[in-house]
Design a protein around this motif. Structure first.
Motif, PDB file in Angstrom:
ATOM      1  N   VAL A  91      28.845 -24.518  90.767  1.00 43.28           N
ATOM      2  CA  VAL A  91      28.997 -23.188  91.006  1.00 43.28           C
ATOM      3  C   VAL A  91      30.572 -22.763  90.239  1.00 43.28           C
ATOM      4  CG1 VAL A  91      29.816 -21.332  92.793  1.00 43.28           C
ATOM      5  CG2 VAL A  91      28.327 -23.148  93.504  1.00 43.28           C
ATOM      6  N   ILE A  92      30.380 -21.559  89.571  1.00 43.35           N
ATOM      7  CA  ILE A  92      31.652 -21.191  88.637  1.00 43.35           C
ATOM      8  C   ILE A  92      32.211 -19.973  89.238  1.00 43.35           C
ATOM      9  CG2 ILE A  92      32.415 -20.522  86.530  1.00 43.35           C
ATOM     10  CD1 ILE A  92      29.785 -22.396  85.136  1.00 43.35           C
ATOM     11  N   THR A  93      33.306 -20.085  89.238  1.00 39.68           N
ATOM     12  CA  THR A  93      34.030 -18.628  89.625  1.00 39.68           C
ATOM     13  C   THR A  93      35.413 -18.800  88.400  1.00 39.68           C
ATOM     14  OG1 THR A  93      35.120 -17.192  91.215  1.00 39.68           O
ATOM     15  CG2 THR A  93      35.400 -19.849  91.426  1.00 39.68           C
ATOM     16  N   SER A  94      36.398 -17.583  88.928  1.00 43.21           N
ATOM     17  CA  SER A  94      37.430 -17.756  87.828  1.00 43.21           C
ATOM     18  C   SER A  94      38.948 -17.507  88.865  1.00 43.21           C
ATOM     19  CB  SER A  94      37.339 -16.385  87.134  1.00 43.21           C
ATOM     20  OG  SER A  94      37.990 -15.220  87.791  1.00 43.21           O
ATOM     21  N   SER A  95      39.912 -17.937  88.067  1.00 39.74           N
ATOM     22  CA  SER A  95      40.947 -17.999  88.762  1.00 39.74           C
ATOM     23  C   SER A  95      41.547 -16.607  89.017  1.00 39.74           C
ATOM     24  CB  SER A  95      41.989 -18.653  87.663  1.00 39.74           C
ATOM     25  OG  SER A  95      42.100 -17.647  86.355  1.00 39.74           O
ATOM     26  N   MET A  96      41.011 -15.596  88.503  1.00 41.67           N
ATOM     27  CA  MET A  96      41.505 -14.386  88.890  1.00 41.67           C
ATOM     28  C   MET A  96      40.749 -13.633  90.243  1.00 41.67           C
ATOM     29  SD  MET A  96      43.750 -13.522  86.782  1.00 41.67           S
ATOM     30  CE  MET A  96      44.206 -11.981  86.919  1.00 41.67           C
ATOM     31  N   ASP A  97      39.831 -14.460  90.856  1.00 45.77           N
ATOM     32  CA  ASP A  97      39.096 -14.185  91.647  1.00 45.77           C
ATOM     33  C   ASP A  97      39.994 -14.054  93.259  1.00 45.77           C
ATOM     34  OD1 ASP A  97      35.885 -13.708  91.826  1.00 45.77           O
ATOM     35  OD2 ASP A  97      36.875 -14.417  89.980  1.00 45.77           O
ATOM     36  N   HIS A  98      39.571 -13.342  94.250  1.00 50.44           N
ATOM     37  CA  HIS A  98      40.095 -13.163  95.372  1.00 50.44           C
ATOM     38  C   HIS A  98      39.993 -14.178  96.257  1.00 50.44           C
ATOM     39  CE1 HIS A  98      40.820 -11.051  99.114  1.00 50.44           C
ATOM     40  NE2 HIS A  98      41.426 -10.074  98.588  1.00 50.44           N
ATOM     41  N   ASN A  99      40.594 -14.441  97.475  1.00 47.94           N
ATOM     42  CA  ASN A  99      40.284 -15.586  98.418  1.00 47.94           C
ATOM     43  C   ASN A  99      38.948 -15.336  98.848  1.00 47.94           C
ATOM     44  OD1 ASN A  99      42.361 -17.265  98.063  1.00 47.94           O
ATOM     45  ND2 ASN A  99      43.934 -16.728  99.268  1.00 47.94           N
ATOM     46  N   ALA A 100      38.759 -14.094  99.065  1.00 51.84           N
ATOM     47  CA  ALA A 100      37.143 -13.937  99.691  1.00 51.84           C
ATOM     48  C   ALA A 100      36.334 -14.533  99.006  1.00 51.84           C
ATOM     49  CB  ALA A 100      36.867 -12.463  99.713  1.00 51.84           C
ATOM     50  N   THR A 101      36.406 -15.023  97.824  1.00 55.13           N
ATOM     51  CA  THR A 101      35.191 -15.888  97.062  1.00 55.13           C
ATOM     52  C   THR A 101      35.879 -17.116  96.854  1.00 55.13           C
ATOM     53  OG1 THR A 101      34.671 -14.118  95.590  1.00 55.13           O
ATOM     54  CG2 THR A 101      34.522 -16.147  94.636  1.00 55.13           C
ATOM     55  N   ILE A 136      29.227 -24.387  81.888  1.00 56.95           N
ATOM     56  CA  ILE A 136      27.575 -24.632  82.388  1.00 56.95           C
ATOM     57  C   ILE A 136      26.967 -25.839  82.190  1.00 56.95           C
ATOM     58  CG2 ILE A 136      25.485 -23.670  81.955  1.00 56.95           C
ATOM     59  CD1 ILE A 136      26.572 -20.781  81.265  1.00 56.95           C
ATOM     60  N   LYS A 137      26.365 -26.385  83.303  1.00 57.93           N
ATOM     61  CA  LYS A 137      25.882 -27.651  83.375  1.00 57.93           C
ATOM     62  C   LYS A 137      24.534 -27.437  83.782  1.00 57.93           C
ATOM     63  CE  LYS A 137      30.107 -29.732  85.616  1.00 57.93           C
ATOM     64  NZ  LYS A 137      30.546 -30.868  86.468  1.00 57.93           N
ATOM     65  N   THR A 138      23.704 -28.650  83.874  1.00 59.14           N
ATOM     66  CA  THR A 138      22.148 -28.439  84.173  1.00 59.14           C
ATOM     67  C   THR A 138      22.010 -28.079  85.552  1.00 59.14           C
ATOM     68  OG1 THR A 138      22.428 -30.823  84.253  1.00 59.14           O
ATOM     69  CG2 THR A 138      21.356 -30.158  82.457  1.00 59.14           C
ATOM     70  N   ASN A 139      23.148 -28.636  86.483  1.00 57.36           N
ATOM     71  CA  ASN A 139      23.052 -28.105  87.889  1.00 57.36           C
ATOM     72  C   ASN A 139      23.806 -26.809  88.188  1.00 57.36           C
ATOM     73  OD1 ASN A 139      25.449 -29.208  87.455  1.00 57.36           O
ATOM     74  ND2 ASN A 139      25.557 -30.200  89.605  1.00 57.36           N
ATOM     75  N   THR A 140      24.337 -26.042  87.068  1.00 56.53           N
ATOM     76  CA  THR A 140      25.018 -24.656  87.421  1.00 56.53           C
ATOM     77  C   THR A 140      23.855 -23.907  88.165  1.00 56.53           C
ATOM     78  OG1 THR A 140      26.506 -25.311  86.004  1.00 56.53           O
ATOM     79  CG2 THR A 140      26.495 -22.927  86.594  1.00 56.53           C
ATOM     80  N   LYS A 141      24.051 -23.383  89.274  1.00 62.55           N
ATOM     81  CA  LYS A 141      23.183 -22.476  89.946  1.00 62.55           C
ATOM     82  C   LYS A 141      23.679 -21.306  90.361  1.00 62.55           C
ATOM     83  CE  LYS A 141      19.763 -25.512  89.954  1.00 62.55           C
ATOM     84  NZ  LYS A 141      18.761 -25.469  88.558  1.00 62.55           N
ATOM     85  N   LEU A 142      24.990 -21.196  90.493  1.00 59.83           N
ATOM     86  CA  LEU A 142      25.500 -19.900  91.131  1.00 59.83           C
ATOM     87  C   LEU A 142      26.922 -19.705  90.206  1.00 59.83           C
ATOM     88  CD1 LEU A 142      25.702 -17.624  93.231  1.00 59.83           C
ATOM     89  CD2 LEU A 142      26.795 -19.230  94.758  1.00 59.83           C
ATOM     90  N   VAL A 143      27.252 -18.243  89.845  1.00 67.10           N
ATOM     91  CA  VAL A 143      28.472 -17.749  89.330  1.00 67.10           C
ATOM     92  C   VAL A 143      28.705 -16.730  90.188  1.00 67.10           C
ATOM     93  CG1 VAL A 143      29.255 -16.599  87.306  1.00 67.10           C
ATOM     94  CG2 VAL A 143      27.939 -18.432  86.892  1.00 67.10           C
ATOM     95  N   VAL A 144      29.945 -16.633  90.766  1.00 62.03           N
ATOM     96  CA  VAL A 144      30.858 -15.552  91.285  1.00 62.03           C
ATOM     97  C   VAL A 144      31.951 -15.200  90.911  1.00 62.03           C
ATOM     98  CG1 VAL A 144      31.158 -14.922  93.985  1.00 62.03           C
ATOM     99  CG2 VAL A 144      29.866 -16.824  93.502  1.00 62.03           C
ATOM    100  N   LEU A 145      31.852 -13.792  90.514  1.00 62.58           N
ATOM    101  CA  LEU A 145      33.209 -13.218  89.731  1.00 62.58           C
ATOM    102  C   LEU A 145      33.284 -12.145  90.371  1.00 62.58           C
ATOM    103  CD1 LEU A 145      32.042 -14.223  85.962  1.00 62.58           C
ATOM    104  CD2 LEU A 145      34.179 -15.238  87.418  1.00 62.58           C
ATOM    105  N   SER A 146      34.842 -11.649  90.482  1.00 61.00           N
ATOM    106  CA  SER A 146      35.137 -10.304  90.738  1.00 61.00           C
ATOM    107  C   SER A 146      35.098  -9.157  89.301  1.00 61.00           C
ATOM    108  CB  SER A 146      36.537 -10.240  91.369  1.00 61.00           C
ATOM    109  OG  SER A 146      37.565 -10.761  90.544  1.00 61.00           O
ATOM    110  N   HIS A 147      34.743  -8.020  89.605  1.00 54.97           N
ATOM    111  CA  HIS A 147      34.576  -7.225  88.352  1.00 54.97           C
ATOM    112  C   HIS A 147      36.070  -6.759  87.766  1.00 54.97           C
ATOM    113  CE1 HIS A 147      32.666  -3.287  86.569  1.00 54.97           C
ATOM    114  NE2 HIS A 147      32.683  -4.409  85.599  1.00 54.97           N
ATOM    115  N   ALA A 148      37.167  -6.773  88.710  1.00 58.25           N
ATOM    116  CA  ALA A 148      38.218  -6.391  88.349  1.00 58.25           C
ATOM    117  C   ALA A 148      39.131  -7.005  88.964  1.00 58.25           C
ATOM    118  CB  ALA A 148      38.522  -4.892  88.265  1.00 58.25           C
TER     119      ALA A 148
END
Ligand SMILES: Cc1ncc(COP(=O)(O)O)c(C=O)c1O
Length: 391
Positions: A91-101, A136-148
């Protein structure tokens, strides 16, 4: 004097019809929607259905039954993440995301259920598309990102990221907490599988109501998260698998839904573009004024087209928590200080662990609020300087 500049946390005040519709629900309808067939219960159903349709249109979606209500976006993101992931997913997310993610993903990673990559963003809070593609890897199945970002307002290039996810068959979930209601959002243009929202920020609704829109592909990959009474298939002890019931166990926040319906009607009547233009104008004025005050550093983009009106700063002359306290207690200006539930975003912009003082502009602020705030900040900084110089 009371100037509310904490709209990135929760908007205040609300459009007057939000208050009256909630009061009307509680005083004149009062029933539990989806339970029973009394006239009042059907009236409650109508409010809930109208709000589903209003949200569907608002996000240019096309399936009212795939609009799900939850108490807030934290519940929405937990539901979407925890009911979809399978062991071995990357799973991929970003350092700018909220603790809710970040928190639900980190706990899944710590349990060994998923592999997690939290991608670092630029100083302005943007994800680099090449870094994203390389992660992105072969097993990347989910990306969760905040819009702003809820700290510096930077708007992520989610259309481009959504297209990449779609091409590669990766599920894409958007946290639209900071943009829904102020930046036009089109579910399909974003190429997402789910868009999560919270009612009490720029959607101008009450606290305690949120939700998500989910497409059929992600829904099929999800099991129910909270199970219980839905008012449907009551002879069975097995959770219904149809929408919205699959994700809506327990009594809905019907007064909250009534309020949210009216806040969406308000935004539609005012025009989201005109609300955005008003906030952009005030945001630009505030940023330009802040840049002229000695000792203050403003984070993120100065170009308001690349950001929302969540504006973070620090002063080299006074700690942000002390500054926030003085603004509130002596001048009646409400802001928020600290880490704003997004610790990695502060590491990213270089403000961890002390955080920032954040101004959150909303549609009911005006230019007088901004001018007063700038004058007040000038006064406080000058006083602090004088005091320290005297010592
Ligand atoms: C980007 C972002 N995501 C999630 C949340 C959590 O919102 P709620 O407390 O309504 O669940 C917030 C609230 O600050 C936010 O700004």
């Amino acid at each position: 004097m009371n100037i509310y500049l904490d709209n990135a946390a929760t908007t205040f005040p609300k459009p007057p019809t939000v208050y009256t519709s909630m009061m009307n629900y509680m005083m004149n309808i009062g029933t539990n929607p989806g339970r029973g067939a009394s006239t009042a219960s059907l009236e409650g159903n109508k409010v809930v259905l109208n709000c589903r349709y209003a949200l569907m249109d608002f996000f240019n979606f096309d399936k009212a039954q795939n609009v799900i209500f939850t108490p807030n976006i934290t519940t929405s993101l937990n539901t979407l993440i925890k009911s979809s992931v399978q062991k071995g997913w990357h799973v991929i997310t970003s350092s700018m995301d909220h603790n809710a993610t970040l928190r639900p993903l980190t706990s899944l990673a710590e349990k060994g259920t998923i592999e997690l990559d939290i991608l670092r963003c630029s100083k302005e809070g943007l994800l680099n598309i090449d870094d994203f593609i390389n992660a992105i890897k072969t097993n990347t199945k989910l990306v969760v990102l905040s819009h702003a970002s809820n700290i510096i307002g930077s708007i992520q290039p989610l259309e481009a990221i959504g297209k990449i996810c779609k091409d590669k068959g990766i599920f894409f979930i958007i946290d639209a907490a900071q943009t829904a209601g102020v930046v036009p959002l089109d579910f399909y243009k974003l190429s997402c599988n789910a868009l999560a929202f919270t009612g009490h920020k720029s959607l101008l609704g009450p606290q305690g109501i949120g939700g998500f829109l989910i497409d059929d592909a992600l829904n099929e990959a999800c099991s129910a998260f909270i199970e219980g009474g839905t008012g449907s298939l009551s002879s069975s002890i097995i959770q219904p698998d149809f929408l919205p019931d699959k994700f809506e166990s327990g009594t809905l926040n019907a007064p909250g839904i009534a309020g949210l319906l009216e806040s969406i009607n308000y935004i539609n009547a005012e025009g989201i573009d005109s609300i955005r233009a008003h906030e952009d104008y005030l945001c630009n004025h505030l940023i330009l004024g802040l840049l002229n005050i000695p000792s203050i550093e403003v984070y993120g983009f100065t170009d308001v087209s690349k950001r929302t009106a969540a504006i973070s700063l620090n002063s080299t002359k006074i700690d942000n928590s002390e500054l926030g306290f003085i603004l509130d207690s002596e001048y009646g200006i409400t802001t928020r200080t600290g880490l704003h539930c997004a610790p990695l975003a502060h590491e990213n912009i270089g403000t961890y662990p002390t955080g920032t003082l954040r101004f959150g502009i909303g549609p009911f602020n005006d230019i007088k609020d901004i001018n007063y705030t700038l004058a007040t900040l000038n006064t406080i900084i000058r006083k602090v300087w004088f005091f320290k110089w005297k010592i």
